[in-house]
Scaffold this motif. Structure first.
Motif, short mmCIF file in Angstrom:
data_model
loop_
_atom_site.label_atom_id
_atom_site.label_comp_id
_atom_site.label_asym_id
_atom_site.label_seq_id
_atom_site.Cartn_x
_atom_site.Cartn_y
_atom_site.Cartn_z
N SER A 14 0.84 -1.19 0.00
CA SER A 14 0.00 0.00 0.00
C SER A 14 0.88 1.25 0.00
CB SER A 14 -0.90 0.02 1.23
OG SER A 14 -0.10 0.16 2.41
N GLU A 15 0.27 2.39 -0.25
CA GLU A 15 1.01 3.65 -0.23
C GLU A 15 1.67 3.88 1.12
OE1 GLU A 15 1.96 6.12 -2.25
OE2 GLU A 15 1.28 4.94 -3.94
N PHE A 21 8.85 2.46 3.93
CA PHE A 21 10.08 1.96 3.30
C PHE A 21 10.97 3.10 2.80
CE2 PHE A 21 10.01 -2.75 2.03
CZ PHE A 21 9.21 -3.12 3.10
N PHE A 22 10.40 3.94 1.96
CA PHE A 22 11.23 4.89 1.21
C PHE A 22 11.56 6.16 1.99
CE2 PHE A 22 8.76 2.78 -2.40
CZ PHE A 22 9.69 1.75 -2.51
N GLU A 23 10.65 6.64 2.81
CA GLU A 23 10.94 7.86 3.57
C GLU A 23 11.90 7.60 4.73
OE1 GLU A 23 7.49 10.00 4.78
OE2 GLU A 23 6.84 10.41 2.71
N PRO A 88 9.66 -5.12 -4.68
CA PRO A 88 8.59 -4.97 -5.67
C PRO A 88 7.82 -3.68 -5.41
CG PRO A 88 8.63 -7.21 -4.81
CD PRO A 88 9.54 -6.39 -3.92
N TYR A 89 7.62 -2.90 -6.47
CA TYR A 89 6.97 -1.59 -6.34
C TYR A 89 5.98 -1.42 -7.49
CZ TYR A 89 6.58 3.54 -6.01
OH TYR A 89 6.11 4.84 -5.90
N GLU A 110 1.05 -0.25 13.95
CA GLU A 110 -0.32 -0.40 13.43
C GLU A 110 -0.34 -0.94 12.00
OE1 GLU A 110 -2.58 3.18 12.27
OE2 GLU A 110 -0.87 4.35 13.02
N TYR A 111 0.78 -0.82 11.30
CA TYR A 111 0.88 -1.36 9.95
C TYR A 111 1.63 -2.69 9.94
CZ TYR A 111 -0.26 3.51 9.10
OH TYR A 111 -0.86 4.75 9.14
N ASP A 112 1.97 -3.19 11.12
CA ASP A 112 2.72 -4.43 11.29
C ASP A 112 4.02 -4.40 10.48
OD1 ASP A 112 3.30 -6.88 12.37
OD2 ASP A 112 2.13 -8.03 10.91
#
Length: 217
Positions: A14-15, A21-23, A88-89, A110-112
C-alpha cells in the motif's frame, strides 16, 4: 563475506507501506509483537522460536505454511551489510543495499512493519531508481510474483541482479545481447588463432579455408 540477494516485499504494498520503506530508508517485515532487534545474529533460532510461540502456537495452523514463514524470519534477520535487496513496487522494482542496523520502530506497529533494517536505496538523479518489471528476465519476474512471499532468496539470479545495480540502462534483453556478442567474439578470436597457428583440420591448398569462409558467410 559473500554477498546475498533478497526480495523484501512491502507487506500489503500500500502507499503507507511504501512511505515507511522509502521515507525512512528501510525494508520492513511484520511479526511486530516480537522485537527482532533484541536478538543478535547468533540468536536467530531463539528469535524463530519466539515468533513461532507468539504467532503460530495453535493446533490449527498448517505446518508447511508455518515453516515457510519461519524461514522468512531467518532470512530477514540474517541479512548482512552490503547485501542486495529488490523491493517490488507496483509494476516495477526498486533497489536497496543493506546496512548494519536492524531496528524496531514502534510507530509502524499499526501497519505491522515495526521490524526494520536500514538500507540505502539506489538513486537515479534526484529520486530512487525505479525499474519496470518487464525489462527483467521472465524467471525473475515470476519469482517476484509468488504469492504470500515476503522475504525471498534470489541468489540464483545474482548475475542479473548485479547488472541491475551496476548499470543504469540494463535490461535482461540487453544483457543477453551483450553475452551473445562476447561469445561470438570469443569464438572468432579462437578460430583466428587456430588458423594462424595451422592447428585446424582444414583441407590444404586453400580449399579448406574457402569452404570455411563459405560456411561462415
Amino acid at each position: 563475506m559473500e554477498r546475498n540477494y533478497y526480495m523484501v516485499r512491502a507487506m500489503t504494498s500500500s502507499e503507507q507501506d511504501f512511505k515507511i520503506f522509502f521515507e525512512k530508508s528501510v525494508v520492513a517485515v511484520g511479526w511486530s509483537d516480537v522485537d527482532f532487534s533484541k536478538y543478535t545474529k547468533d540468536k536467530t533460532e531463539e528469535l524463530v522460536s519466539s515468533v513461532k510461540e507468539t504467532y503460530y502456537n495453535s493446533n490449527n495452523v498448517f505446518a508447511p505454511a508455518v515453516g515457510k514463514k519461519l524461514n522468512e524470519v531467518r532470512r530477514f534477520h540474517n541479512i548482512q551489510k552490503d547485501d542486495f535487496i529488490i523491493i517490488p513496487y507496483y509494476n516495477a522494482i526498486r533497489l536497496a543495499v543493506a546496512e548494519d542496523n536492524i531496528l524496531y520502530d514502534r510507530s509502524a506497529y499499526e501497519y505491522d512493519l515495526s521490524n526494520q533494517r536500514k538500507v540505502k536505496y539506489v538513486r537515479s538523479g534526484d529520486s530512487d531508481k525505479t525499474i519496470p518489471r518487464d525489462v527483467l528476465s521472465e524467471a525473475l519476474q515470476r519469482r517476484l510474483r509468488v504469492r504470500g512471499s515476503t522475504v525471498s532468496d534470489l541468489y540464483e539470479f545474482k548475475d542479473e541482479i548485479e547488472k541491475l545495480f551496476s548499470k543504469d540502462d540494463y535490461t535482461w534483453a540487453s544483457g543477453f545481447e551483450e553475452k551473445e556478442t562476447e561469445l561470438k567474439n570469443s569464438f572468432k578470436n579462437k578460430l583466428i588463432s587456430k588458423i594462424k597457428s595451422g592447428n585446424t583440420n582444414l583441407k590444404t591448398g586453400g580449399i579448406g579455408l574457402e569452404h570455411l569462409v563459405r560456411e561462415l558467410l
